[in-house]
Design a protein around this motif. Structure first.
Motif, PDB file in Angstrom:
ATOM      1  N   ALA A 105       0.835  -1.211   0.000  1.00 15.19           N
ATOM      2  CA  ALA A 105       0.000   0.000   0.000  1.00 15.19           C
ATOM      3  C   ALA A 105       0.864   1.254   0.000  1.00 15.19           C
ATOM      4  O   ALA A 105       0.542   2.244  -0.674  1.00 15.19           O
ATOM      5  N   ARG A 106       1.940   1.218   0.741  1.00 15.48           N
ATOM      6  CA  ARG A 106       2.809   2.396   0.829  1.00 15.48           C
ATOM      7  C   ARG A 106       3.443   2.756  -0.507  1.00 15.48           C
ATOM      8  O   ARG A 106       3.659   3.939  -0.794  1.00 15.48           O
ATOM      9  N   VAL A 107       3.753   1.733  -1.323  1.00 13.70           N
ATOM     10  CA  VAL A 107       4.378   2.044  -2.611  1.00 13.70           C
ATOM     11  C   VAL A 107       3.353   2.222  -3.729  1.00 13.70           C
ATOM     12  O   VAL A 107       3.602   2.963  -4.691  1.00 13.70           O
ATOM     13  N   MET A 108       2.200   1.565  -3.613  1.00 12.60           N
ATOM     14  CA  MET A 108       1.208   1.623  -4.684  1.00 12.60           C
ATOM     15  C   MET A 108       0.290   2.835  -4.592  1.00 12.60           C
ATOM     16  O   MET A 108      -0.036   3.459  -5.604  1.00 12.60           O
ATOM     17  N   ALA A 109      -0.170   3.150  -3.391  1.00 15.07           N
ATOM     18  CA  ALA A 109      -1.174   4.204  -3.245  1.00 15.07           C
ATOM     19  C   ALA A 109      -0.720   5.549  -3.819  1.00 15.07           C
ATOM     20  O   ALA A 109      -1.513   6.211  -4.512  1.00 15.07           O
ATOM     21  N   PRO A 110       0.527   5.988  -3.583  1.00 14.34           N
ATOM     22  CA  PRO A 110       0.937   7.268  -4.172  1.00 14.34           C
ATOM     23  C   PRO A 110       0.925   7.251  -5.700  1.00 14.34           C
ATOM     24  O   PRO A 110       0.770   8.307  -6.333  1.00 14.34           O
ATOM     25  N   ARG A 111       1.099   6.066  -6.284  1.00 15.90           N
ATOM     26  CA  ARG A 111       1.096   5.946  -7.745  1.00 15.90           C
ATOM     27  C   ARG A 111      -0.313   5.733  -8.289  1.00 15.90           C
ATOM     28  O   ARG A 111      -0.516   5.715  -9.508  1.00 15.90           O
ATOM     29  N   ARG A 112      -1.262   5.455  -7.381  1.00 18.54           N
ATOM     30  CA  ARG A 112      -2.663   5.265  -7.734  1.00 18.54           C
ATOM     31  C   ARG A 112      -2.859   4.098  -8.705  1.00 18.54           C
ATOM     32  O   ARG A 112      -3.675   4.162  -9.626  1.00 18.54           O
TER      33      ARG A 112
END
Length: 267
Positions: free
Chosen positions: A122-129
């Motif tokens: 989640a920490r790496v994916m969420a900012p990239r949407r």
């Protein structure tokens, strides 16, 4: 999966290994996370032979720092946008004989480890949407079986966590689902059979409990995971897919209704 970077935990054996290889064949770059050893190296070589860019990452998912480091190193392959959260262990022990250590180790690997992996994803994916996470639960998250109290508790927790994660991450464009394998012909299951007085009879009894009459293959679970990680499942989140040969949904034995003389039916 061409152009995607996938991270697979529990990648050295069984379902994880089969899924890593399938993702590699489908065009993904693959980071393989598992305990260190020759099997992890061999799994990495199989994926390379499929033409993929591969990075073996020895780590214990029960160690949050090791999980964070594995994700950081996996970024060398590209932005991680597909995670198969699969690492797990099983100990078959009656509840009255389950030690504190056996309870805690299954909890640490199966549930806490899955949380660490999902949190870092989640920490790496969420900012990239963008991204998809699939966690391995079990048919035993849906039904009980003697000897698996601790294991079943961890897998039920994974299903609950999957639903909450899906709700929380939907606005960030990240999908979260789970797969519930049944009895799959893996080294883990074969090791459990080997603890029985008659391993062949134990296997046969398991097969009789399955409507399709056989154990599943790791590759069959891998196909479901591939679908859930791919854009073909773009409208699927918060779900769990049961892949168990019908064992939790159907009676394995029974007879068809037969007509009676008066034209009625008897079961």
């Amino acid at each position: 999966m061409k152009g995607r970077t996938a991270l697979v935990t529990g990648a050295s054996s069984g379902i994880g290994r089969a899924t890593a290889l399938l993702l590699a064949r489908e065009g993904a770059a693959v980071a393989l996370v598992a305990l260190p050893g020759a099997e992890l190296d061999r799994a990495a070589e199989e994926c390379r032979a499929a033409g993929a860019r591969v990075l073996p990452l020895p780590a214990d998912v029960a160690d949050s720092a090791a999980v964070a480091d594995a994700f950081s190193r996996a970024e060398a392959l590209g932005p991680v946008d597909a995670v198969f959260n699969n690492a797990g262990i099983s100990m078959v022990v009656p509840v009255t004989e389950t030690t504190d250590e056996q309870w805690h180790r299954q909890l640490q690997v199966n549930l806490t480890g899955s949380f660490f992996v999902a949190r870092q994803a989640a920490r790496v994916m969420a900012p990239r949407r963008r991204g998809a996470i699939v966690s391995t639960a079990s048919e035993l998250a849906l039904t009980g079986q003697a000897g698996y109290v601790a294991y079943t508790a961890t897998k039920g927790g994974i299903l609950a966590m999957t639903r909450a994660l899906a709700a929380e991450l939907a606005a960030s464009g990240v999908r979260v689902n789970a797969v519930c394998p049944g009895a799959i012909d893996t080294p883990l299951l074969r090791a459990e059979f080997d603890t029985a007085d008659d391993p062949a009879a134990e296997r046969a009894e398991n097969e009789r409990s399955i409507v399709l009459g056989r154990l599943g293959r790791p590759e069959e679970i891998a196909q479901t995971v591939l679908f859930l990680l791919s854009d073909d499942a773009a409208y699927v989140t918060g779900a769990h897919y049961v892949v168990d040969g019908g064992r939790t949904g159907c009676f394995p034995v029974g007879s068809l209704a037969r007509p009676q003389e008066d034209g009625g039916e008897q079961a």
